[in-house]
Design an enzyme around this catalytic site. Sequence first.
Site, mmCIF file in Angstrom:
data_model
loop_
_atom_site.group_PDB
_atom_site.id
_atom_site.type_symbol
_atom_site.label_atom_id
_atom_site.label_comp_id
_atom_site.label_asym_id
_atom_site.label_seq_id
_atom_site.Cartn_x
_atom_site.Cartn_y
_atom_site.Cartn_z
ATOM 1 N N LYS A 39 -14.504 30.445 2.836
ATOM 2 C CA LYS A 39 -13.729 30.482 4.087
ATOM 3 C C LYS A 39 -12.703 29.354 4.035
ATOM 4 O O LYS A 39 -13.039 28.218 3.697
ATOM 5 C CB LYS A 39 -14.632 30.196 5.301
ATOM 6 C CG LYS A 39 -15.491 31.314 5.818
ATOM 7 C CD LYS A 39 -16.229 30.802 7.095
ATOM 8 C CE LYS A 39 -17.138 31.829 7.697
ATOM 9 N NZ LYS A 39 -17.842 31.314 8.907
ATOM 10 N N LYS A 62 -18.764 29.264 1.275
ATOM 11 C CA LYS A 62 -18.591 30.424 2.163
ATOM 12 C C LYS A 62 -17.279 31.142 1.905
ATOM 13 O O LYS A 62 -16.962 32.130 2.557
ATOM 14 C CB LYS A 62 -18.628 29.969 3.629
ATOM 15 C CG LYS A 62 -19.945 29.353 4.069
ATOM 16 C CD LYS A 62 -19.874 29.217 5.597
ATOM 17 C CE LYS A 62 -20.793 28.222 6.148
ATOM 18 N NZ LYS A 62 -20.584 28.018 7.594
HETATM 19 N N1 C2G Z 1 -21.609 33.538 16.754
HETATM 20 C C1 C2G Z 1 -22.021 34.326 17.824
HETATM 21 N N2 C2G Z 1 -21.223 35.319 18.265
HETATM 22 C C2 C2G Z 1 -20.012 35.555 17.688
HETATM 23 C C3 C2G Z 1 -19.580 34.750 16.610
HETATM 24 C C4 C2G Z 1 -20.407 33.730 16.155
HETATM 25 O O1 C2G Z 1 -23.125 34.128 18.362
HETATM 26 N N3 C2G Z 1 -19.234 36.568 18.168
HETATM 27 C C5 C2G Z 1 -22.512 32.476 16.287
HETATM 28 C C6 C2G Z 1 -22.950 32.682 14.840
HETATM 29 O O2 C2G Z 1 -24.040 33.601 14.770
HETATM 30 C C7 C2G Z 1 -23.377 31.264 14.460
HETATM 31 C C8 C2G Z 1 -22.391 30.381 15.263
HETATM 32 O O3 C2G Z 1 -21.846 31.226 16.310
HETATM 33 O O4 C2G Z 1 -24.700 31.010 14.928
HETATM 34 C C9 C2G Z 1 -21.266 29.850 14.405
HETATM 35 O O5 C2G Z 1 -20.633 30.950 13.780
HETATM 36 P P1 C2G Z 1 -19.798 30.671 12.426
HETATM 37 O O6 C2G Z 1 -18.872 29.539 12.635
HETATM 38 O O7 C2G Z 1 -19.288 31.984 11.941
HETATM 39 O O8 C2G Z 1 -20.953 30.135 11.475
HETATM 40 P P2 C2G Z 1 -21.480 30.765 10.104
HETATM 41 O O9 C2G Z 1 -20.343 31.007 9.198
HETATM 42 O O10 C2G Z 1 -22.368 31.868 10.463
HETATM 43 O O11 C2G Z 1 -22.279 29.507 9.498
HETATM 44 O O12 C2G Z 1 -25.840 27.333 7.265
HETATM 45 C C10 C2G Z 1 -25.507 28.286 8.255
HETATM 46 C C11 C2G Z 1 -24.019 28.522 8.299
HETATM 47 O O13 C2G Z 1 -23.308 27.305 8.342
HETATM 48 C C12 C2G Z 1 -23.641 29.385 9.520
#
Ligand code: C2G
Length: 132
Positions: free
Chosen positions: A47, A45
Site C-alpha cells: 500500500k 501490504k
Molecule cells: N475498517 C472498517 N470498515 C471499513 C474500513 C476499515 O471497520 N469500511 C476497519 C478495518 O477492518 C481495520 C481498521 O478499520 O480494523 C483499519 O483499516 P485499514 O487501515 O484498512 O487497516 P488494515 O490494512 O486492515 O491493517 O496488522 C493488521 C493490519 O495492520 C490491519
Amino acid sequence: MKRVITYGTFDLLHYGHINLLKRAKALGDYLIVALSTDEFNWNEKHKKCYFSYEIRKQLLEAIRYVDLVIPEQSWEQKSEDVREYHIDTFVIGDDWTGKFDFLKPQCEVVYLPRTPEVSTTQIKDDLHSLNG
Ligand code: C2G
C-alpha cells in the site's frame, strides 16, 4: 482498567475507521492503535499511503477514542505488544476474521463487522473517476 489494542493503516481517515475505533474503545477504558508505518505498508501490504505516518498519527491522536498511537512495523509484533502493554482485548475488523486467533491464549480477540460501502480504495477510485 481494561486495555484494548487495534492495528491498521488508517489512510484517508473515514467514518468506517471512526466506527471501528469507537466500538473498540467501547470494549474497554484505554485504546492503543498500532499504526502501520510507511515502510510496513509498502513492504508488507503493498500500500502506498496518501498521508505519511506522522500525519496519520496526528489524525488518530485527535480522535477522542484513541489514547495512544504506537508504530506497527511487523506482522510479528502483536504478541509482544499484548505483553508489553498489558492488553486485555485485541480488536480488528472482520475482514481479518480468524487471522489473529493465535493471540487468544494471551487476550480476548474480537472481530468487529466492517462499515459497509466505504474504504480508502473506494475513495481513491471515486476521486480518480471524478477528475477523469
Ligand atoms: N475498517 C472498517 N470498515 C471499513 C474500513 C476499515 O471497520 N469500511 C476497519 C478495518 O477492518 C481495520 C481498521 O478499520 O480494523 C483499519 O483499516 P485499514 O487501515 O484498512 O487497516 P488494515 O490494512 O486492515 O491493517 O496488522 C493488521 C493490519 O495492520 C490491519
